[in-house]
Motif scaffolding. Structure first.
Motif, PDB file in Angstrom:
ATOM      1  N   LYS A 372      59.043  15.732  43.241  1.00  0.00           N
ATOM      2  CA  LYS A 372      58.781  15.539  41.843  1.00  0.00           C
ATOM      3  C   LYS A 372      60.014  15.581  41.142  1.00  0.00           C
ATOM      4  N   ILE A 373      61.038  15.809  41.584  1.00  0.00           N
ATOM      5  CA  ILE A 373      62.376  15.837  40.643  1.00  0.00           C
ATOM      6  C   ILE A 373      62.744  14.344  40.704  1.00  0.00           C
ATOM      7  N   GLU A 374      62.718  13.522  41.767  1.00  0.00           N
ATOM      8  CA  GLU A 374      62.878  12.301  41.929  1.00  0.00           C
ATOM      9  C   GLU A 374      62.267  11.262  40.975  1.00  0.00           C
ATOM     10  N   GLU A 375      60.908  11.708  40.778  1.00  0.00           N
ATOM     11  CA  GLU A 375      60.015  11.012  39.996  1.00  0.00           C
ATOM     12  C   GLU A 375      60.429  10.997  38.548  1.00  0.00           C
ATOM     13  N   ILE A 376      61.032  12.350  37.945  1.00  0.00           N
ATOM     14  CA  ILE A 376      61.568  12.512  36.729  1.00  0.00           C
ATOM     15  C   ILE A 376      62.813  11.773  36.570  1.00  0.00           C
ATOM     16  N   ILE A 377      63.846  11.998  37.385  1.00  0.00           N
ATOM     17  CA  ILE A 377      65.181  11.623  37.010  1.00  0.00           C
ATOM     18  C   ILE A 377      65.218   9.943  37.455  1.00  0.00           C
ATOM     19  N   SER A 378      64.150   9.441  37.879  1.00  0.00           N
ATOM     20  CA  SER A 378      64.315   7.998  38.565  1.00  0.00           C
ATOM     21  C   SER A 378      64.878   7.125  37.413  1.00  0.00           C
ATOM     22  N   PRO A 379      65.911   6.344  37.816  1.00  0.00           N
ATOM     23  CA  PRO A 379      66.181   5.522  38.864  1.00  0.00           C
ATOM     24  C   PRO A 379      66.960   6.366  40.034  1.00  0.00           C
ATOM     25  N   SER A 380      67.502   7.444  39.530  1.00  0.00           N
ATOM     26  CA  SER A 380      68.248   8.484  40.260  1.00  0.00           C
ATOM     27  C   SER A 380      67.692   9.025  41.492  1.00  0.00           C
ATOM     28  N   ARG A 381      68.452   9.101  42.686  1.00  0.00           N
ATOM     29  CA  ARG A 381      67.767   9.711  43.833  1.00  0.00           C
ATOM     30  C   ARG A 381      68.350  10.937  44.485  1.00  0.00           C
ATOM     31  N   VAL A 382      67.600  11.806  44.953  1.00  0.00           N
ATOM     32  CA  VAL A 382      68.470  12.880  45.811  1.00  0.00           C
ATOM     33  C   VAL A 382      68.624  12.337  47.224  1.00  0.00           C
ATOM     34  N   ASP A 383      69.903  12.217  47.239  1.00  0.00           N
ATOM     35  CA  ASP A 383      70.473  11.455  48.753  1.00  0.00           C
ATOM     36  C   ASP A 383      70.362  12.516  49.888  1.00  0.00           C
ATOM     37  N   ASP A 405      74.795   7.327  38.223  1.00  0.00           N
ATOM     38  CA  ASP A 405      76.060   6.762  37.673  1.00  0.00           C
ATOM     39  C   ASP A 405      76.213   7.418  36.240  1.00  0.00           C
ATOM     40  N   THR A 406      75.521   8.295  35.907  1.00  0.00           N
ATOM     41  CA  THR A 406      75.623   9.097  34.553  1.00  0.00           C
ATOM     42  C   THR A 406      75.665  10.671  34.995  1.00  0.00           C
ATOM     43  N   PRO A 407      76.372  11.476  34.352  1.00  0.00           N
ATOM     44  CA  PRO A 407      76.472  12.802  34.475  1.00  0.00           C
ATOM     45  C   PRO A 407      75.316  13.669  34.111  1.00  0.00           C
ATOM     46  N   ILE A 408      74.771  14.735  34.722  1.00  0.00           N
ATOM     47  CA  ILE A 408      73.823  15.463  34.398  1.00  0.00           C
ATOM     48  C   ILE A 408      74.172  16.506  33.363  1.00  0.00           C
ATOM     49  N   SER A 409      73.639  16.847  32.048  1.00  0.00           N
ATOM     50  CA  SER A 409      73.966  17.719  31.328  1.00  0.00           C
ATOM     51  C   SER A 409      73.623  19.153  31.724  1.00  0.00           C
ATOM     52  N   GLU A 410      74.294  20.345  31.467  1.00  0.00           N
ATOM     53  CA  GLU A 410      73.831  21.602  31.709  1.00  0.00           C
ATOM     54  C   GLU A 410      72.454  22.005  31.327  1.00  0.00           C
ATOM     55  N   GLU A 411      72.013  21.282  30.142  1.00  0.00           N
ATOM     56  CA  GLU A 411      70.647  21.666  30.035  1.00  0.00           C
ATOM     57  C   GLU A 411      69.662  21.062  31.066  1.00  0.00           C
ATOM     58  N   GLN A 412      69.924  19.915  31.403  1.00  0.00           N
ATOM     59  CA  GLN A 412      69.249  19.145  32.428  1.00  0.00           C
ATOM     60  C   GLN A 412      69.089  19.900  33.844  1.00  0.00           C
ATOM     61  N   VAL A 413      70.134  20.503  34.162  1.00  0.00           N
ATOM     62  CA  VAL A 413      70.546  21.354  35.290  1.00  0.00           C
ATOM     63  C   VAL A 413      69.641  22.732  35.208  1.00  0.00           C
TER      64      VAL A 413
END
Length: 535
Positions: A372-383, A405-413
């Motif tokens: 589910k997370i990968e669908e939301i953060i696409s094109p990012s992937r959980v390696d 290639d871009t950082p994830i904010s504290e709110e997104q975490v």
């Protein structure tokens, strides 16, 4: 036939015009075109309520915002000025509308920036995919508003005010939300919905004002010609914007038919009394393929060959390449039965077996959440991911290794952590490690050719583009410092040209999805940094 219709319309206008107090309606319209502090106060409150309702995915809260929204006034004033040609009301209503739109978007954007959670909910998404039905709703809302204003019936005024606000306030709030999270796609799509709705409301308002006998104060040939031109221009605009909406509606209907067709095929295959039954299915549509997920309750195992045959059958029926993922749940034929067990024999499992089974069970549950997370953060992937426990701490310690290639904010975490806690029904201590999609490509001194190893690492970009064709690939060439300025810029440009050629000609990524930059800073060794983002 035309003359008969024209005669009937004329009689209808004359009959209704005699029942309307035109001066009283005009006075109301003039008041509605005036700018006041109270008007903007109600507008700001309605906007904030709508924004919070959209983020919480709460339809009742959004409806509450519509009840207090004052936007009906300037829109109806504009429609009247369009028919009457009164320039004073015309300019006042335009000024009020522009200020209202600007203020609503800016405030929604500022508030969104400071909100801790910025969920893209289904209520928000529904305002980014306008179709022809939205146009019809806005058109009918405008008619109701004009009737309410002319007949002075309070219950109609309230209802039509809500209807008009439905068509304008939520799309403007979503536009501000899109700007606040930096999504041009959300902002532009929702503003397109607002603009479409506004034009439809104004046209329907004009029609109703005409039917109730409103017309230019001074009726000359020039006035009538100007009125016809205004209506013609507005109708052309409405026709132009309705074309993409018809396409969107066609696409939505096509997707629904596709889903129904797949469901029919699956039920024909799996709904067999006493043997198996389809309990769930879902699909994810990609550019040229469909990922199909299904859960089947069955009394006997479905062979892999049968699944492959069904996959080919569905592909042939719908005209898409299908990747079929099936989960089989073994059930008891005829339901549960009482079984008498005399002396159960307990099979003792070894410690490695217990640990392995527990590991597989935990990883399986977490993997579903990560999908589910990968669908939301696409094109990012959980390696990759790792899970840890401590005896006296009721937390799962979860580490996600994400290709991004871009950082994830504290709110997104925090948002991802809450999503995992909801799925896993247990507290989660989440940490995230970021690594780039492609490591920097390092070149030997004076070298510009692309090695096989570099080509292999660039394959990742092709896979990402297949999953999401909206990505933007940024290539930054950092020249080596050992050469004079002109030569190192020439070498840096040649490297960019060679990589771009591989991406476009060999990997099929369009030029519009690639941006090249030459860094002003030089390095001891030449390299190209690659960054992937969503447009």
């Amino acid at each position: 036939m035309y003359k008969k219709i024209k005669f009937l319309v004329k009689k209808f206008i004359e009959r209704n015009a005699s029942k309307i107090n035109h001066e009283e309606v005009i006075n109301t319209i003039v008041k509605e075109s005036e700018i006041s502090v109270g008007y903007f106060g109600f507008l700001i409150v309605a906007n904030l309520i709508a924004l919070l309702g959209l983020i919480q995915n709460s339809a009742p809260v959004i409806i509450g915002a519509m009840l207090i929204s004052p936007l009906m006034g300037p829109i109806l004033s504009f429609g009247y000025a369009f028919i009457s040609g009164e320039k004073n009301i015309w300019w006042k209503s335009i000024k009020k509308l522009i200020l209202s739109i600007f203020l609503t978007i800016v405030i929604a954007a500022i508030v969104t920036i400071f909100l801790p959670l910025k969920n893209i909910t289904s209520e928000i998404i529904s305002r980014t995919s306008p179709n022809f039905y939205d146009l019809l709703i806005a058109f009918l809302a405008g008619m109701a508003g004009a009737v309410a204003l002319c007949t002075k019936k309070n219950y109609i005024i309230i209802a039509s005010g809500v209807a008009i606000s439905t068509a304008v306030i939520p799309p403007l709030s979503v536009t501000g939300f899109g700007i606040g999270i930096g999504s041009f796609k959300i902002a532009s799509s929702s503003f397109g919905l607002f603009f479409t709705n506004a034009v439809a409301i104004i046209i329907s308002t004009c029609i109703m004002f005409l039917l109730y006998g409103f017309k230019p104060r001074t009726i000359t040939g020039a006035d009538i010609s100007a009125l016809k031109r205004r209506i013609t221009y507005l109708s052309i605009v409405l026709f132009i914007i309705s074309i993409p909406l018809m396409y969107t509606l066609y696409k939505s209907v096509t997707d629904i038919k596709l889903r129904m067709n797949i469901e029919k095929i699956l039920k024909q295959e799996f709904d067999k009394p006493g043997i198996s039954r389809l309990s769930y299915f879902n699909l994810q549509k990609k550019t040229n393929s469909i990922d199909l997920y299904a859960t089947v309750n069955t009394t006997k195992y479905i062979q892999q060959d049968n699944i492959k045959t069904l996959e080919e059958k569905i592909s042939k029926e719908i005209g898409y390449e299908v990747h079929f993922y099936i989960e089989q749940v073994k059930v008891q034929p005829g339901g549960l039965k009482e079984i008498s067990i005399k002396e159960p024999r307990i099979l003792q499992k070894t410690s490695p077996e217990i640990i392995q089974e527990s590991k597989l069970a935990i990883f399986s549950v977490v993997k579903k959440s990560i999908n589910k997370i990968e669908e939301i953060i696409s094109p990012s992937r959980v390696d990759n991911f790792s899970i840890g426990f401590q005896e006296k701490i009721p937390y799962i310690f979860l580490t996600l290794k994400i290709k991004r290639d871009t950082p994830i904010s504290e709110e997104q975490v925090q948002w991802l952590r809450k999503m995992l806690e909801t799925d896993l029904s247990t507290p989660v201590e989440l940490s995230i490690e970021i690594s780039p999609f492609v490591q920097p490509l390092v070149f030997d001194k004076g070298e510009t050719s692309i090695t096989d190893e570099m080509k292999s690492s660039l394959l990742t970009l092709r896979e990402i583009y297949k999953e999401n064709n909206q990505i933007l690939i940024i290539l930054e060439s950092i020249p080596e410092s050992v050469y004079p300025y002109k030569k190192r810029i020439k070498l840096a440009t040649e490297r960019l040209k060679n990589i771009t050629a591989i991406l476009t000609k060999e990997y099929g990524i369009p030029d519009k999805n690639i941006k090249t930059i030459i860094s002003k800073q030089a390095s001891h060794r030449a390299q190209i940094k690659i960054k992937v983002s969503v447009e």
